[in-house]
Design a protein around this motif. Structure first.
Motif, PDB file in Angstrom:
ATOM      1  N   LEU A 143      35.574  52.443  40.409  1.00  0.00           N
ATOM      2  CA  LEU A 143      35.345  51.453  41.608  1.00  0.00           C
ATOM      3  C   LEU A 143      35.330  50.100  41.174  1.00  0.00           C
ATOM      4  O   LEU A 143      34.554  49.855  40.116  1.00  0.00           O
ATOM      5  CB  LEU A 143      34.205  51.846  42.449  1.00  0.00           C
ATOM      6  N   ASP A 144      35.741  49.087  41.978  1.00  0.00           N
ATOM      7  CA  ASP A 144      35.538  47.749  41.620  1.00  0.00           C
ATOM      8  C   ASP A 144      33.912  47.447  41.866  1.00  0.00           C
ATOM      9  O   ASP A 144      33.363  47.987  43.001  1.00  0.00           O
ATOM     10  CB  ASP A 144      36.495  46.661  42.156  1.00  0.00           C
ATOM     11  N   ALA A 145      33.190  46.576  41.190  1.00  0.00           N
ATOM     12  CA  ALA A 145      31.984  46.411  41.483  1.00  0.00           C
ATOM     13  C   ALA A 145      31.708  45.293  42.560  1.00  0.00           C
ATOM     14  O   ALA A 145      30.473  45.044  42.685  1.00  0.00           O
ATOM     15  CB  ALA A 145      31.014  46.058  39.974  1.00  0.00           C
ATOM     16  N   ASP A 146      32.636  44.782  42.690  1.00  0.00           N
ATOM     17  CA  ASP A 146      32.451  43.352  43.585  1.00  0.00           C
ATOM     18  C   ASP A 146      32.546  43.566  45.012  1.00  0.00           C
ATOM     19  O   ASP A 146      32.854  42.720  46.007  1.00  0.00           O
ATOM     20  CB  ASP A 146      33.256  42.271  42.993  1.00  0.00           C
ATOM     21  N   ILE A 147      32.804  45.121  45.690  1.00  0.00           N
ATOM     22  CA  ILE A 147      33.066  45.140  46.904  1.00  0.00           C
ATOM     23  C   ILE A 147      31.922  45.264  47.708  1.00  0.00           C
ATOM     24  O   ILE A 147      30.858  45.661  47.514  1.00  0.00           O
ATOM     25  CB  ILE A 147      33.714  46.636  46.878  1.00  0.00           C
TER      26      ILE A 147
END
Length: 247
Positions: free
Chosen positions: A94-98
């Motif tokens: 998962l992207d960490a900036d969502i």
């Protein structure tokens, strides 16, 4: 929830660099999944408090390794190696900036692996978001790998697969930089694995704020994505398909 998956070990991996504003939400949200995943944060030598926050709230924090930037591919490979070492059955990136991540995203991505090899997330985004996807990745995939033209998000950072699939992909020498996402899509398909996309709703992420007024900041990403696709086209004997393009 699928009973078979519920008895297996799920590991969520967040590649992260300077994400102190979103990393706590990302980790705590992932842990709320009904699959009770373990969380790994691969920190790319953040200059802010990303690693400290992640450590404090119970994530397994490891360093990226090579100090090569951009190095998303390095971080993902490091995360895979760590997840494999703790005997994960399914590994989810998962992207960490969502900013609007929900635990349902994890549930949907993991559950989707019950009947296919890799599940990728796709979503609604701001009209000015995803220029590299729209102007580089999708047109080039349409030319060189037309069987993947139906993929909505070829650069998706939300991807889940069984560990054996990831192991097989690691053996194929993934790229170190931004080309990793599209490379994974192409190599997974060319390896004969079944890929499914699952709609996750609307996506809001902080990186969009960094380039929404100047997409030129994405030049390095565009370059690496472009050459990843070209390299794959050479590897799989597709490069001559460029002759069919009308110019």
């Amino acid at each position: 929830m699928n009973k078979q998956i519920s008895l297996q070990k799920i590991v969520v991996v967040f590649p992260a660099k300077n994400e102190q504003d979103t990393i706590e939400h990302a980790i705590t949200t992932a842990k709320k999944s009904r699959h009770s995943p373990e969380v790994i944060v691969v920190d790319a030598y953040s200059s802010d408090a990303t690693a400290e926050i992640a450590n404090k709230i119970g994530a397994r924090v490891i360093q990226q390794g090579d100090r090569l930037f951009p190095g998303k591919g390095i971080a993902m490979k490091k995360g895979l190696s760590e997840a494999i070492s703790i005997e994960a059955d399914f590994i989810l990136f998962l992207d960490a900036d969502i900013k609007n991540l929900t635990s349902e995203w994890i549930d949907k991505l993991v559950d989707g692996c019950t009947n296919c090899d890799m599940v990728r997330g796709y979503y609604e985004r701001h009209a000015r978001d995803a220029p590299v996807t729209k102007l580089i990745a999708k047109p080039m995939i349409h030319i060189f790998f037309p069987e993947l033209s139906n993929i909505e998000q070829p650069l998706s950072g939300e991807v889940c697969a069984r560990t054996q699939v990831w192991k097989n992909l690691l053996e194929k020498n993934p790229p170190d930089g931004w080309g990793i996402d599209v490379w994974l899509l192409i190599e997974t398909a060319m390896s004969g694995y079944q890929i499914k996309e699952i709609f996750l709703g609307h996506k809001e992420h902080t990186s969009f704020e960094d380039y929404r007024e100047d997409v030129g900041k994405l030049a390095k990403m565009a370059e690496q994505v472009e050459f990843a696709i070209i390299n794959e086209a050479f590897k799989h004997g597709r490069i001559n398909l460029h002759k069919d393009v009308k110019i």
